[in-house]
Design an enzyme around this catalytic site. Structure first.
Site, PDB file in Angstrom:
ATOM      1  N   HIS A   1     -67.724  22.950  21.450  1.00  0.00           N
ATOM      2  CA  HIS A   1     -68.976  22.423  21.994  1.00  0.00           C
ATOM      3  C   HIS A   1     -69.161  20.959  21.603  1.00  0.00           C
ATOM      4  O   HIS A   1     -69.556  20.131  22.432  1.00  0.00           O
ATOM      5  CB  HIS A   1     -70.189  23.244  21.528  1.00  0.00           C
TER       6      HIS A   1
ATOM      7  N   CYS B   1     -74.859  22.323  29.037  1.00  0.00           N
ATOM      8  CA  CYS B   1     -73.463  22.096  28.668  1.00  0.00           C
ATOM      9  C   CYS B   1     -72.592  23.147  29.341  1.00  0.00           C
ATOM     10  O   CYS B   1     -72.923  24.331  29.345  1.00  0.00           O
ATOM     11  CB  CYS B   1     -73.313  22.181  27.150  1.00  0.00           C
TER      12      CYS B   1
ATOM     13  N   CYS C   1     -69.452  23.859  28.490  1.00  0.00           N
ATOM     14  CA  CYS C   1     -68.290  24.238  27.672  1.00  0.00           C
ATOM     15  C   CYS C   1     -68.214  25.763  27.551  1.00  0.00           C
ATOM     16  O   CYS C   1     -69.183  26.475  27.802  1.00  0.00           O
ATOM     17  CB  CYS C   1     -68.354  23.586  26.283  1.00  0.00           C
TER      18      CYS C   1
HETATM   19 ZN   LIG Z   1     -71.438  23.515  24.870  1.00  0.00          ZN
END
Ligand SMILES: [Zn+2]
Length: 427
Positions: free
Chosen positions: A341, A311, A313
């Site tokens: 998230h 991820c 983010c």
């Molecule tokens: Zn994340």
């Protein structure tokens, strides 16, 4: 900004899956372009709990949802008009969709009563008697100024049976005409009607065909995801997408669990919303492909990995599970970090699905996703049935690991594009 001659909503199918009913589209609204399939985070009170508009833009969120019921009560129409609409009021430059307020009223207020005129309820703030009519819902939504608005519908619990379901469906059709009549900003805002009809195929069909006679730019599917069986849920989605026109966006209201999103994209839905990603963040839970990590659990105390190493983010780039465990539910910033998230997770899932549809690799994505999502549990029967209805056969659980590596194209050859246009649920 845009010249008035351009409609406030245009939608174009960009790619279609050759196996399922999934499609990727581009919806152009006054405040932004929206790539579909899309997940819309819910900003109930003109704010997404724990996330600032700039952070949403960083996540490439193109559209969010506002609740008419809440915004109509507070700050109210006059404040919203004075502010120049919700976009300016909350500092969000991109697209907004508003619900009609009816669902909130019926689900939050036990004293709501519905008759032909509208929904009667007592204000939770001063206990005064109020009435939300189709006209009043549109007045509030015109003041909010969302790119997409919802008609007021007659909402019944999904588990309701008998003549009340048909009554509500027919009233919803009558109310859409009152909403269209009351709509004062058709040059800027698009009004979606809502397909009702409970869990009964003929009622859903009747509702879709009546709504398609109206001049509308998209359709919502309502009255699902409220406690009905998952078998009924997917069948109703499949029936609706089977009858809705190809060239207009389809919004399934209130659906946001990852597995449901994947199944419903396969069934031909384009737009989703749900409070789940931000709500579960407040309980210390982070979304991952295998489900949720409950970061309050002691096993994360010494875990120096990010929530999800794939991820990108800002939470996953900077913080470990250990740190998030340390602050989870104790510090208000943890809600913010986890919400970022979780919204990033939902948006990325939609983006990956869209890319898979464009490459015509969507069935392969679906099988791989279900393998990751149900690592320890068997894949539920309803998911197998729903996906089989759009020509994706999932391998039996025990064979899952062996078979899944064998690729996307093989199945497509065995099963040429059968029944893409036939609603499987009629069988
Ligand atoms: Zn994340």
């Amino acid at each position: 900004m845009s010249p008035r001659s351009i409609p406030p909503l245009t939608y174009k199918v960009v790619a279609e899956c050759s196996v399922t009913k999934a499609r990727a589209g581009l919806m152009t609204l006054r405040h932004s372009e929206v790539n579909t399939p899309v997940f819309m985070p819910v900003g109930t009170q003109g704010t997404l709990k724990g996330i600032l508009p700039d952070q949403l833009i960083e996540l490439n969120c193109q559209i969010l949802l506002g609740n008419t019921y809440h915004l109509g009560l507070r700050p109210g129409i006059e404040t919203l008009k004075l502010a120049g609409g919700l976009h300016k009021f909350m500092g969000w430059p991109r697209a907004i969709l508003t619900d009609s307020g009816g669902f909130q009223m019926v689900s939050l207020l036990q004293l709501a009563e519905i008759d032909e005129h509208g929904v009667n309820f007592r204000s939770p703030f001063d206990n005064s008697q109020c009435m939300l009519t189709p006209e009043h819902s549109i007045q509030i939504q015109n003041a909010i100024g969302a790119d997409i608005m919802m008609q007021l519908d007659d909402v019944v619990k999904t588990t309701t049976t008998g003549p009340r379901v048909e009554e509500a469906m027919e009233r919803t059709i009558r109310w859409v005409d009152r909403c269209i009549e009351a709509h004062a900003r058709d040059d800027d805002q698009s009004l979606f009607p809502i397909v009702q009809g409970g869990l009964e195929v003929p009622l859903r069909q009747r509702c879709v065909s009546a709504l398609m006679e109206r001049q509308v730019r998209g359709f919502a599917v309502g009255g699902l995801s409220g406690g009905e069986s998952k078998h009924d849920f997917w069948r109703m989605v499949d029936v609706c997408t089977g009858y809705l026109p190809r060239d207009k966006p389809r919004y399934l209201m209130g659906v946001g669990f990852a597995a449901d999103l994947v199944v419903c994209v396969a069934l031909g839905i384009d737009m989703f919303d749900c409070v789940f990603p931000t709500r579960t963040a407040r309980f210390g839970c982070a979304l991952v492909d295998s489900g949720q990590l409950n970061l309050k659990q002691p096993k994360y105390k010494m875990d120096m990995e990010p929530i999800d190493k794939d991820c990108d983010c800002s939470t996953c780039k900077r913080y470990t599970r250990s740190y998030l465990h340390h602050i989870a539910t104790n510090e208000s910033v943890s809600c913010s970090l986890l919400s970022i998230h979780n919204v990033a997770y939902q948006l990325r899932l939609m983006r990956i699905m869209r890319e898979a549809i464009q490459k015509d690799e969507f069935p392969h994505f679906v099988r791989e996703f279900m393998k990751r999502h149900f690592q320890s549990d068997p894949i539920p029967a309803w998911i197998r049935e729903a996906l089989a209805a759009v020509n994706i056969q999932l391998p039996a659980d025990q064979e899952k690991k062996d078979e899944l590596e064998e690729a996307p194209k093989a199945e497509r050859k065995q099963e040429p594009t059968k029944s893409m246009t036939q609603p499987a649920a009629t069988s």
